[in-house]
Structures are given as C-alpha cells and as structure tokens.
Design a protein around this motif. Structure first.
Motif, short mmCIF file in Angstrom:
data_model
loop_
_atom_site.label_atom_id
_atom_site.label_comp_id
_atom_site.label_asym_id
_atom_site.label_seq_id
_atom_site.Cartn_x
_atom_site.Cartn_y
_atom_site.Cartn_z
N LEU A 19 0.84 -1.20 0.00
CA LEU A 19 0.00 0.00 0.00
C LEU A 19 0.88 1.25 0.00
O LEU A 19 0.66 2.19 -0.78
CB LEU A 19 -0.91 -0.02 1.24
N GLY A 22 2.80 1.65 -3.34
CA GLY A 22 1.96 2.23 -4.38
C GLY A 22 1.86 3.74 -4.25
O GLY A 22 1.87 4.47 -5.25
N TRP A 23 1.78 4.22 -3.00
CA TRP A 23 1.71 5.67 -2.76
C TRP A 23 2.98 6.35 -3.31
O TRP A 23 2.91 7.36 -3.98
CB TRP A 23 1.56 5.94 -1.27
N HIS A 43 -0.72 1.16 -9.12
CA HIS A 43 -1.96 0.41 -8.94
C HIS A 43 -1.72 -1.10 -8.92
O HIS A 43 -2.47 -1.83 -8.25
CB HIS A 43 -2.98 0.82 -10.01
N TRP A 46 -0.79 -1.73 -5.36
CA TRP A 46 -1.98 -1.76 -4.52
C TRP A 46 -2.79 -3.03 -4.75
O TRP A 46 -3.35 -3.59 -3.80
CB TRP A 46 -2.84 -0.52 -4.79
#
Length: 211
Positions: A19, A22-23, A43, A46
């Motif tokens: 997570l 991905g950021w 993405h 994620w």
C-alpha cells in the motif's frame, strides 16, 4: 513453519508495505489520473497489497481460535465484511488499471473512470462505502483479537491509529497526501505487531476458548 503459515505471516507486512509502495510510485504524477508506467506500477502494487490483505484477514480469523457464541459471531462478521471490502478494492483497482491501459491521456482516463462509476451500484459497492468496509472490519477484528488476548493491546491500538489516520487523510485531503502515507506506515507497524501475536513469536497455536 509450513509454506501456508509462512505466507500468512508475510501477509501482515506485505499488504501494508505494498500500500505504501503504491503511494510512493504515484508521487511522480502527484497521484493524479495520468496513464503511463507510474500509474500502472502504483496500482499494481496496490492490487498485490489487497490480495495480501485477503490472506491477512484469513490469518487474523485463524488467530481468534475455536471460540464460540457471540465472540465467534463477531469474528465471522468482521471476516466477511473485510473480505467484501477487499473485493471492492480489487475491483476498483482493476477498473483503474483498465482505464490506464485504455486511455491515451489524462482527460480520456478521467472520462473512463467517471463512466465506470456512473454504472448503477458501482459507486456504492466498489467505491465508497464499499471499499471502506475493509478498514472498518480490520479495526473490528483487531479489537476482537485484543479482547480475546490473541494479540497485544499495543498492536491493536497502533493498527487502529494507522487506519484512523489513513481514513481522515483520505476523506479530508485525498489518498495522495503525506498524512495518508503516515497512516499507511503506522498501519504497517500495527499489522506487523498483530502478526507476531501476543508473545512476539509469530502466529500462535491457539487453544480452545469458551465463550
């Protein structure tokens, strides 16, 4: 440790780590809807993260042990809600990836995403509140496991703090803000501690518990 147990152990760190990865991968495009390698990589990270979250939920369910009565009902309800939230997030990410592969520029991509959200039920089921169910369920599951003494109150509290920070950041400023990244990092620490159980030795072998 058998491979299934090892994978379950890894899921507590791999999900939140993906997570956060991905950021960071979306930083070059500032989190904006812009087709290209950064959008795709972020993405995909994620997508992998939420797949690992699905494994983590099953592992958390296993941590509860063979409890019965109201405690079992709470564990099963949180598990079902969390898995529905995972499914919603996976669907949302699949839509985002499809739009990224299909669109030639940001304007077309935003149009495709808006078109997808306009289908009946999609906004409710796949986006908010459907996607947010996962985070509420993780809070509930962590609280139940702490009450059952399957995890420490510290690990449950840190996980809850991370989820709350992420939720506040997303609702007020968007998922691309620095506060959202802080929430992801705190959640990562919390789930890492959750996966170590009450003793810090990894997923524990549970014993029968009366309701």
């Amino acid at each position: 440790m058998n491979p299934a147990s090892r994978l379950a152990q890894i899921s507590f760190t791999a999900g939140p780590a993906a997570l956060l990865a991905g950021w960071f991968l979306l930083r070059p495009i500032h989190g904006e809807a812009e087709p290209g390698p950064w959008w795709t990589a972020g993405h995909l990270a994620w997508l992998a993260g939420f797949a690992m979250f699905g494994l983590m939920i099953f592992a958390m369910r296993g941590l509860a042990g063979p409890v019965r009565g109201g405690r079992r009902a709470a564990v099963e309800a949180a598990t079902v809600v969390a898995l529905l939230g995972v499914a919603a997030n996976l669907a949302q990410l699949a839509i985002a990836l499809h739009a990224g592969f299909t669109a030639s520029d940001g304007e077309q991509m935003r149009a495709l995403l808006s078109q997808a959200r306009a289908y009946p039920g999609i906004e409710l089921v796949v986006y908010t509140p459907g996607a947010q169910l996962f985070f509420f369920a993780v809070l509930a599951m962590a609280a139940v496991l702490a009450l059952l003494r399957r995890v420490t109150t510290v690990s449950a509290g840190v996980t809850a703090a991370g989820v709350v920070l992420l939720g506040v950041a997303t609702l007020q400023e968007g998922a691309g803000t620095a506060l959202a990244a802080v929430g992801m990092a705190v959640m990562w620490l919390g789930t890492l501690l959750l996966g170590r159980g009450p003793s810090g030795d990894g997923l524990p072998a549970t014993t029968p518990t009366r309701a």
